[in-house]
Design an enzyme around this catalytic site. Structure first.
Site, short mmCIF file in Angstrom:
data_model
loop_
_atom_site.label_atom_id
_atom_site.label_comp_id
_atom_site.label_asym_id
_atom_site.label_seq_id
_atom_site.Cartn_x
_atom_site.Cartn_y
_atom_site.Cartn_z
N ASP A 11 -9.31 -3.21 14.18
CA ASP A 11 -8.82 -1.88 13.81
C ASP A 11 -8.31 -1.95 12.38
OD1 ASP A 11 -7.96 0.71 13.77
OD2 ASP A 11 -6.32 0.42 15.19
N GLU A 20 -0.98 -7.82 12.06
CA GLU A 20 -0.86 -6.74 11.08
C GLU A 20 -0.32 -7.30 9.77
OE1 GLU A 20 -0.68 -3.74 8.72
OE2 GLU A 20 -1.56 -3.40 10.70
N ASP A 33 -1.99 -12.34 7.66
CA ASP A 33 -3.36 -12.07 7.24
C ASP A 33 -4.31 -12.36 8.40
OD1 ASP A 33 -5.84 -11.94 6.07
OD2 ASP A 33 -5.38 -13.30 4.42
N GLY A 34 -5.02 -11.32 8.86
CA GLY A 34 -5.95 -11.49 9.96
C GLY A 34 -7.10 -12.40 9.63
N GLN A 45 0.83 -1.20 0.00
CA GLN A 45 0.00 0.00 0.00
C GLN A 45 0.86 1.26 0.00
OE1 GLN A 45 -2.29 -0.21 3.69
NE2 GLN A 45 -0.56 -1.23 4.65
N HIS A 86 -9.32 5.47 19.50
CA HIS A 86 -8.73 4.30 20.15
C HIS A 86 -9.33 4.04 21.53
CE1 HIS A 86 -5.25 4.97 17.23
NE2 HIS A 86 -5.76 3.80 16.94
N ASP A 88 -0.60 1.27 13.56
CA ASP A 88 -0.07 2.48 14.18
C ASP A 88 0.20 2.29 15.67
OD1 ASP A 88 -2.63 3.15 15.66
OD2 ASP A 88 -3.34 3.37 13.60
#
Length: 279
Positions: free
Chosen positions: A155, A105, A137-138, A30, A61, A85
């Site tokens: 998130d 992540e 990969d979630g 990305q 958050h 983040d």
């Protein structure tokens, strides 16, 4: 002075003044942009969409993290999908009861960029001994893992491209299978005023998986400057109906700037227009 224009919605755009560009690069997955703005501080952008800013990240958050953990009441293990983040991880680890917080992540570069350019958001959470970082990969993780969690926090990026898989009924079902009894799932859902169809779809899919599906209502200025909702899924509706008085009897991290017991209880009181969007 340059301006960043976010083309998130076809009929509504926002422009943010760019005081200084700190980083612009493609990670292979990305496009990442980090810049400074006099009002918002440092701003993280992924593929042209604002993800967070130093000025208002605490709203996003704190509401996404403390509502489910406080509602659960005895959470020991949390799973975060996305959140590169580090802001969600930092809030989760404010709870002494949390023994392990696992963060999945997809893009390792985002974490490294956050380490360097967004210390005011993660505040060293990546190095906490209770933090477990998994790069992958979630969607695959919840489908294949046999681990169980008390709270799952999504998130994630928005439902565009590969991100669409993170908003499907199948994904929510896999997440539910990873929850212990009484577990809670919360995830970013979007701006209900601008995206009512997306909110309805999210509510319908959650409702097919969980006995109790609803939304946490908040407002995040950096997200098109308006209302913002987090999806809520749980099999115990009593966890959503806790009063402010009941919540005040539970240990809560000190120094929070947005979350409080009263705000928590009020977040499940929805105006008529949002109730209509949920139908």
């Amino acid at each position: 002075m340059d301006w960043f224009e976010e083309e998130y919605h076809p009929h509504w755009r926002q422009r943010i003044e760019v005081e200084r560009v700190l980083l612009r690069r493609h990670t292979g997955l990305q496009e990442v942009l980090v810049f400074e703005n006099r009002t918002l501080g440092r701003v993280l952008v992924l593929d042209g969409v604002v993800q967070t800013s130093e000025r208002d990240e605490f709203i996003y958050h704190e509401m996404m993290v403390h509502v489910p953990i406080m509602a659960h009441g005895a959470a020991r293990e949390a799973l975060i999908i996305g959140g590169g983040d580090g802001g969600a991880l930092e809030e989760v680890l404010k709870h002494p009861s949390i023994e392990r917080a696992t963060m999945i992540e997809l893009d390792p570069a985002v974490v490294e960029i956050a380490r360097t350019h967004l210390p005011g958001i993660h505040r060293g959470a990546f190095d906490d001994p209770r933090a477990e970082l998994v790069f992958g990969d979630g969607v695959a993780f919840v489908a294949e893992s046999d681990r169980r969690f008390d709270v799952i926090i999504l998130d994630t990026t928005d439902p565009m491209g590969a991100g669409e898989l993170l908003f499907t009924e199948a994904f929510y079902a896999d997440c539910r299978a990873r929850l212990r009894p009484g577990g809670v799932l919360v995830g970013q859902a979007g701006n209900p005023l601008v995206e009512p169809e997306r909110i309805r779809a999210c509510r319908d899919r959650l409702g097919q998986v969980f006995r109790d599906a609803s939304f946490i209502l908040s407002s995040v200025p950096a997200y098109l400057g308006g209302p913002f909702v987090f999806a809520w899924g749980c099999d115990d509706s009593a966890k959503r109906r806790l009063s402010a008085e009941e919540l005040r009897g539970r240990p809560c991290p000190p120094g929070l700037r947005c979350y409080s017991a009263a705000v928590h209880a009020a977040a499940f009181v929805h105006p008529p227009w949002l109730m209509a969007a949920e139908i």
